[in-house]
Structure formats: C-alpha cells, structure tokens
Design a protein around this motif. Structure first.
Motif, PDB file in Angstrom:
ATOM      1  N   GLU A  28      80.798 -35.888  50.379  1.00  0.00           N
ATOM      2  CA  GLU A  28      81.806 -35.612  49.355  1.00  0.00           C
ATOM      3  C   GLU A  28      81.376 -36.185  48.003  1.00  0.00           C
ATOM      4  O   GLU A  28      81.115 -37.389  47.886  1.00  0.00           O
ATOM      5  CB  GLU A  28      83.154 -36.212  49.783  1.00  0.00           C
ATOM      6  N   VAL A  29      81.313 -35.319  46.981  1.00  0.00           N
ATOM      7  CA  VAL A  29      80.843 -35.752  45.665  1.00  0.00           C
ATOM      8  C   VAL A  29      81.908 -35.610  44.573  1.00  0.00           C
ATOM      9  O   VAL A  29      81.628 -35.832  43.394  1.00  0.00           O
ATOM     10  CB  VAL A  29      79.576 -34.971  45.243  1.00  0.00           C
ATOM     11  N   GLY A  30      83.136 -35.257  44.947  1.00  0.00           N
ATOM     12  CA  GLY A  30      84.160 -35.015  43.938  1.00  0.00           C
ATOM     13  C   GLY A  30      84.469 -36.205  43.056  1.00  0.00           C
ATOM     14  O   GLY A  30      84.698 -36.059  41.850  1.00  0.00           O
ATOM     15  N   LEU A  31      84.468 -37.388  43.642  1.00  0.00           N
ATOM     16  CA  LEU A  31      84.826 -38.591  42.896  1.00  0.00           C
ATOM     17  C   LEU A  31      83.790 -38.928  41.826  1.00  0.00           C
ATOM     18  O   LEU A  31      84.125 -39.460  40.760  1.00  0.00           O
ATOM     19  CB  LEU A  31      84.983 -39.757  43.873  1.00  0.00           C
ATOM     20  N   ARG A  32      82.531 -38.627  42.086  1.00  0.00           N
ATOM     21  CA  ARG A  32      81.474 -38.916  41.119  1.00  0.00           C
ATOM     22  C   ARG A  32      81.051 -37.655  40.369  1.00  0.00           C
ATOM     23  O   ARG A  32      81.299 -37.507  39.178  1.00  0.00           O
ATOM     24  CB  ARG A  32      80.275 -39.542  41.846  1.00  0.00           C
ATOM     25  N   ASP A  33      80.462 -36.709  41.053  1.00  0.00           N
ATOM     26  CA  ASP A  33      79.950 -35.501  40.405  1.00  0.00           C
ATOM     27  C   ASP A  33      81.086 -34.645  39.853  1.00  0.00           C
ATOM     28  O   ASP A  33      80.927 -33.953  38.845  1.00  0.00           O
ATOM     29  CB  ASP A  33      79.128 -34.697  41.422  1.00  0.00           C
ATOM     30  N   GLY A  34      82.232 -34.694  40.518  1.00  0.00           N
ATOM     31  CA  GLY A  34      83.365 -33.915  40.046  1.00  0.00           C
ATOM     32  C   GLY A  34      83.969 -34.473  38.781  1.00  0.00           C
ATOM     33  O   GLY A  34      84.093 -33.776  37.765  1.00  0.00           O
ATOM     34  N   LEU A  35      84.315 -35.757  38.786  1.00  0.00           N
ATOM     35  CA  LEU A  35      85.033 -36.343  37.666  1.00  0.00           C
ATOM     36  C   LEU A  35      84.145 -36.632  36.457  1.00  0.00           C
ATOM     37  O   LEU A  35      84.638 -36.738  35.334  1.00  0.00           O
ATOM     38  CB  LEU A  35      85.741 -37.619  38.111  1.00  0.00           C
ATOM     39  N   GLN A  36      82.825 -36.740  36.671  1.00  0.00           N
ATOM     40  CA  GLN A  36      81.961 -37.035  35.522  1.00  0.00           C
ATOM     41  C   GLN A  36      81.915 -35.876  34.528  1.00  0.00           C
ATOM     42  O   GLN A  36      81.510 -36.045  33.375  1.00  0.00           O
ATOM     43  CB  GLN A  36      80.538 -37.367  35.978  1.00  0.00           C
ATOM     44  N   ASN A  37      82.327 -34.701  34.957  1.00  0.00           N
ATOM     45  CA  ASN A  37      82.272 -33.537  34.088  1.00  0.00           C
ATOM     46  C   ASN A  37      83.599 -33.253  33.391  1.00  0.00           C
ATOM     47  O   ASN A  37      83.711 -32.286  32.640  1.00  0.00           O
ATOM     48  CB  ASN A  37      81.848 -32.301  34.898  1.00  0.00           C
ATOM     49  N   GLU A  38      84.615 -34.085  33.659  1.00  0.00           N
ATOM     50  CA  GLU A  38      85.900 -33.887  32.998  1.00  0.00           C
ATOM     51  C   GLU A  38      85.816 -34.284  31.523  1.00  0.00           C
ATOM     52  O   GLU A  38      85.084 -35.210  31.168  1.00  0.00           O
ATOM     53  CB  GLU A  38      86.985 -34.711  33.695  1.00  0.00           C
ATOM     54  N   SER A  39      86.555 -33.574  30.686  1.00  0.00           N
ATOM     55  CA  SER A  39      86.507 -33.852  29.252  1.00  0.00           C
ATOM     56  C   SER A  39      87.157 -35.183  28.898  1.00  0.00           C
ATOM     57  O   SER A  39      86.761 -35.854  27.945  1.00  0.00           O
ATOM     58  CB  SER A  39      87.192 -32.726  28.475  1.00  0.00           C
ATOM     59  N   GLY A  40      88.155 -35.584  29.676  1.00  0.00           N
ATOM     60  CA  GLY A  40      88.830 -36.849  29.419  1.00  0.00           C
ATOM     61  C   GLY A  40      88.468 -37.903  30.445  1.00  0.00           C
ATOM     62  O   GLY A  40      87.840 -37.614  31.466  1.00  0.00           O
ATOM     63  N   VAL A  41      88.834 -39.136  30.152  1.00  0.00           N
ATOM     64  CA  VAL A  41      88.569 -40.256  31.057  1.00  0.00           C
ATOM     65  C   VAL A  41      89.739 -40.398  32.019  1.00  0.00           C
ATOM     66  O   VAL A  41      90.899 -40.491  31.599  1.00  0.00           O
ATOM     67  CB  VAL A  41      88.355 -41.557  30.264  1.00  0.00           C
ATOM     68  N   ILE A  42      89.458 -40.410  33.294  1.00  0.00           N
ATOM     69  CA  ILE A  42      90.490 -40.539  34.327  1.00  0.00           C
ATOM     70  C   ILE A  42      90.739 -42.023  34.587  1.00  0.00           C
ATOM     71  O   ILE A  42      89.788 -42.789  34.796  1.00  0.00           O
ATOM     72  CB  ILE A  42      90.029 -39.852  35.638  1.00  0.00           C
ATOM     73  N   PRO A  43      91.985 -42.474  34.601  1.00  0.00           N
ATOM     74  CA  PRO A  43      92.270 -43.896  34.855  1.00  0.00           C
ATOM     75  C   PRO A  43      91.710 -44.361  36.202  1.00  0.00           C
ATOM     76  O   PRO A  43      91.688 -43.609  37.182  1.00  0.00           O
ATOM     77  CB  PRO A  43      93.807 -43.949  34.852  1.00  0.00           C
ATOM     78  N   SER A  44      91.283 -45.604  36.231  1.00  0.00           N
ATOM     79  CA  SER A  44      90.708 -46.166  37.461  1.00  0.00           C
ATOM     80  C   SER A  44      91.688 -46.095  38.619  1.00  0.00           C
ATOM     81  O   SER A  44      91.292 -45.842  39.770  1.00  0.00           O
ATOM     82  CB  SER A  44      90.285 -47.619  37.227  1.00  0.00           C
ATOM     83  N   GLY A  45      92.960 -46.314  38.343  1.00  0.00           N
ATOM     84  CA  GLY A  45      93.957 -46.259  39.405  1.00  0.00           C
ATOM     85  C   GLY A  45      94.050 -44.887  40.045  1.00  0.00           C
ATOM     86  O   GLY A  45      94.237 -44.764  41.266  1.00  0.00           O
ATOM     87  N   VAL A  46      93.900 -43.843  39.243  1.00  0.00           N
ATOM     88  CA  VAL A  46      93.915 -42.478  39.781  1.00  0.00           C
ATOM     89  C   VAL A  46      92.675 -42.251  40.644  1.00  0.00           C
ATOM     90  O   VAL A  46      92.749 -41.644  41.720  1.00  0.00           O
ATOM     91  CB  VAL A  46      93.994 -41.449  38.642  1.00  0.00           C
ATOM     92  N   LYS A  47      91.538 -42.746  40.189  1.00  0.00           N
ATOM     93  CA  LYS A  47      90.306 -42.597  40.974  1.00  0.00           C
ATOM     94  C   LYS A  47      90.425 -43.297  42.326  1.00  0.00           C
ATOM     95  O   LYS A  47      89.998 -42.757  43.361  1.00  0.00           O
ATOM     96  CB  LYS A  47      89.118 -43.168  40.200  1.00  0.00           C
ATOM     97  N   LEU A  48      90.997 -44.478  42.323  1.00  0.00           N
ATOM     98  CA  LEU A  48      91.134 -45.215  43.577  1.00  0.00           C
ATOM     99  C   LEU A  48      92.125 -44.539  44.519  1.00  0.00           C
ATOM    100  O   LEU A  48      91.913 -44.515  45.743  1.00  0.00           O
ATOM    101  CB  LEU A  48      91.550 -46.655  43.294  1.00  0.00           C
ATOM    102  N   GLU A  49      93.176 -43.968  43.970  1.00  0.00           N
ATOM    103  CA  GLU A  49      94.107 -43.220  44.810  1.00  0.00           C
ATOM    104  C   GLU A  49      93.423 -41.975  45.376  1.00  0.00           C
ATOM    105  O   GLU A  49      93.610 -41.617  46.552  1.00  0.00           O
ATOM    106  CB  GLU A  49      95.343 -42.821  43.997  1.00  0.00           C
ATOM    107  N   PHE A  50      92.623 -41.308  44.557  1.00  0.00           N
ATOM    108  CA  PHE A  50      91.836 -40.154  45.004  1.00  0.00           C
ATOM    109  C   PHE A  50      90.917 -40.577  46.150  1.00  0.00           C
ATOM    110  O   PHE A  50      90.830 -39.907  47.190  1.00  0.00           O
ATOM    111  CB  PHE A  50      91.032 -39.628  43.815  1.00  0.00           C
ATOM    112  N   LEU A  51      90.252 -41.697  45.978  1.00  0.00           N
ATOM    113  CA  LEU A  51      89.352 -42.219  47.009  1.00  0.00           C
ATOM    114  C   LEU A  51      90.103 -42.525  48.300  1.00  0.00           C
ATOM    115  O   LEU A  51      89.651 -42.170  49.404  1.00  0.00           O
ATOM    116  CB  LEU A  51      88.666 -43.476  46.475  1.00  0.00           C
TER     117      LEU A  51
END
Length: 316
Positions: A28-51
């Motif tokens: 699964e690469v969504g957390l790294r390869d997926g979010l690195q291409n977003e135009s905005g910065v995703i909060p760390s808390g959202v990333k951890l919940e995603f994880l």
C-alpha cells in the motif's frame, strides 16, 4: 438492491491459468505516494488516522512516508511525526522512502526497519527527480543501501520510468534490466518496476518481465507499480500475475501520481486490485468494505471523490 449488497465477486481460479499466484502481497502506497502529490498539506493527525484505518483493513505493507527534504516535498515534511505516532500492528511492515544518506540517518533516528530507494531507468528522469546523472544515482545509493543493511534494515529498490519516459520515449528492455540488476546486486531485496507515467500495456509488461527472467532474476524479487493514466493498470497487473509476480503496489482510493512527471495520473486503486484478486480466487487478506470506507473518508478530507470505480460502486 444496492451494489454494495451484492458483495464480492465469486472467486474463480481458472484451470487454464495455473500460473497465477495463490496469494498476492499488496504494498500500500497511498499514505506516501498518494498524499505527496496533493496540492495542499494534509495534517499529521489525518495521516495517522488514515494509517490506522489502513491497518484495520488488513494491508500487510503500508509505505508510511518519505524522509525527503521538505523543500522538495512539503506534503511530507512531518515524516518523523507520522512515524513516531504510528501504532504498529504485529506482522505489518511500515517502510519509508529515503532519497539519500541524510534520509537514511533520519530513518535510523526514527527506528525504521524498512526503507526504499527511488532510482530511474532513464537519464532524463534521474536528472529531474534526483539531480543526478543516470550513473551517479547508483553512486549516491550505494552507501545508503550498505548503511541500511549494516543497521539490519530491509531495502526495497524502486525503478521508475520502466515502460516509457516523457522526455526520452520508449525505454529499451535491456536498459531496464541492467539498471534493475544493479539495484538488486547493491543489496535491495526487492525491485519494484514502475510505470511512472502510466503508458504500459500488457505486452510491454510481459516483455520486461521476460527480460528479467532471461537475466536470471527470480520473479519473486520483483514487484510492479502501475499508474492508470490510460486505463491499463489492472490489465498490466494481470499480465504480471500470469508471469509469477506476487507483490503489487497500489494506492487506497487511487490516490497519487508523480510530482515530477506532469502526465502521470493516479496509482492503481487498491480497491480495484482487491476486487480483481478476489474474483480470481487469489488470497490477499484485505477487508474490502473497510478499505472502501477508508478511501471514502479520505476523499472527504481531500474534498474530491475517489477515482476508483470500485470505491464509486461500493461506497455507502
């Protein structure tokens, strides 16, 4: 009756396709390869919940972040915070991407057990992505791999632009195989073959995999990483499975692309892959319903719908 109520496709293993693997590991690469291409910065808390949600869905490998300089990829500037906030699940791997020696040092400090390096099969992309020549990239990675192995880490090698380069066009199979073998001989335990701009077709996939086979590279050391720019990601994956590949990279909800290759669209959606594997009777260990819920949740946080057809069909 809603589409979701129809459940998973009936598992059918064709007797004409005994070469298909019995089980596939989804990387699964969504957390790294997926979010690195977003135009905005995703909060760390959202990333951890995603994880945490990806963990609960049963993904066996979740690529967590990249220890890249924040000026290069500001979306991943919180790499250490995400790794430190991780609640590991027994038996699950959480690799991180490291671009250079400094990245390895940061990974060591964070107690990471798995790293990945990202090389190019072409001169043009090595220059644009790594600011190195094709040859010099290997000199940069060699001490990184050596140091990681000395620290007891596992190392994966990504090879990008395997099936086509937007600046150079088609890439000769011999060039791909040569570059890939150099990464494996350097000490990488697995090589992920990347269709960075999504131009591959099943025939090309077969040609590259047969090229590695002819060069005595065991198929179990290869993985595939497809983008769906031309709608070929699943077909390409199936071609790879038929030739014995049993590790497939995918991104929850189809998130991602490549920030250094403007023509690239999203990665193969993990949900689309799971639907196909289930229909083929191939084990994968992922709870599709939980994964769809996760991608729907993430799409709401990003403010845009998932491009995955399976997510669209099964979302509540």
């Amino acid at each position: 009756m809603g589409v979701r109520a129809l459940g998973l496709p009936e598992a059918t293993r064709s007797p004409e396709s005994p070469e298909l693997p019995e089980r596939v590991t989804i990387w699964e690469v969504g957390l790294r390869d997926g979010l690195q291409n977003e135009s905005g910065v995703i909060p760390s808390g959202v990333k951890l919940e995603f994880l945490n949600r990806l963990n609960a869905a049963g993904l066996p490998v979740i690529e967590t972040t990249s220890f890249v300089h924040p000026d290069w990829v500001p979306q991943l500037a919180d790499a250490a915070e995400v790794v430190n906030g991780l609640s590991p699940k027994p038996g699950v791997r959480y690799p991180v991407l490291v671009p250079n020696q400094r990245g390895l040092d940061r990974a060591r400090e964070a107690g990471v057990a798995d790293i990945a390096i990202f090389a190019s099969a072409t001169e043009s992309f090595a220059q644009r992505n790594l600011n190195r020549s094709f040859e010099n990239q290997f000199e940069m990675f060699r001490p990184v791999v050596r140091g990681a192995l000395a620290s007891g880490m596992r190392v994966r090698g990504y090879l990008s632009m395997v099936f086509g380069d937007p600046w150079q066009g088609a890439v000769p199979v011999e060039q791909v195989v040569s570059a890939g073998k150099r990464l494996l001989e350097m000490g990488c335990d697995q090589l992920s073959l990347g269709d960075t701009i999504g131009v591959a077709t099943p025939g090309q996939v077969e040609g590259v995999l047969r090229g590695f086979r002819a060069a005595d590279v065991p198929t179990d050391r290869l993985a595939v990483h497809f983008h769906d720019t031309y709608g070929q990601a699943l077909a390409n994956t199936y071609a790879a499975l038929r030739l014995g590949v049993s590790t497939v990279d995918a991104s929850a909800g189809g998130l991602g692309g490549c920030p250094y290759a403007g023509s690239a669209t999203g990665n193969l959606a993990t949900e689309d892959l799971v639907w196909m594997l289930s229909g083929l009777g191939i084990e994968h260990g992922v709870d599709l319903e939980m994964l769809v819920d996760t991608s729907t949740w993430m799409a709401e946080r990003l403010g845009k719908p998932s491009p995955s057809p399976v997510v669209k069909a099964l979302a509540r």
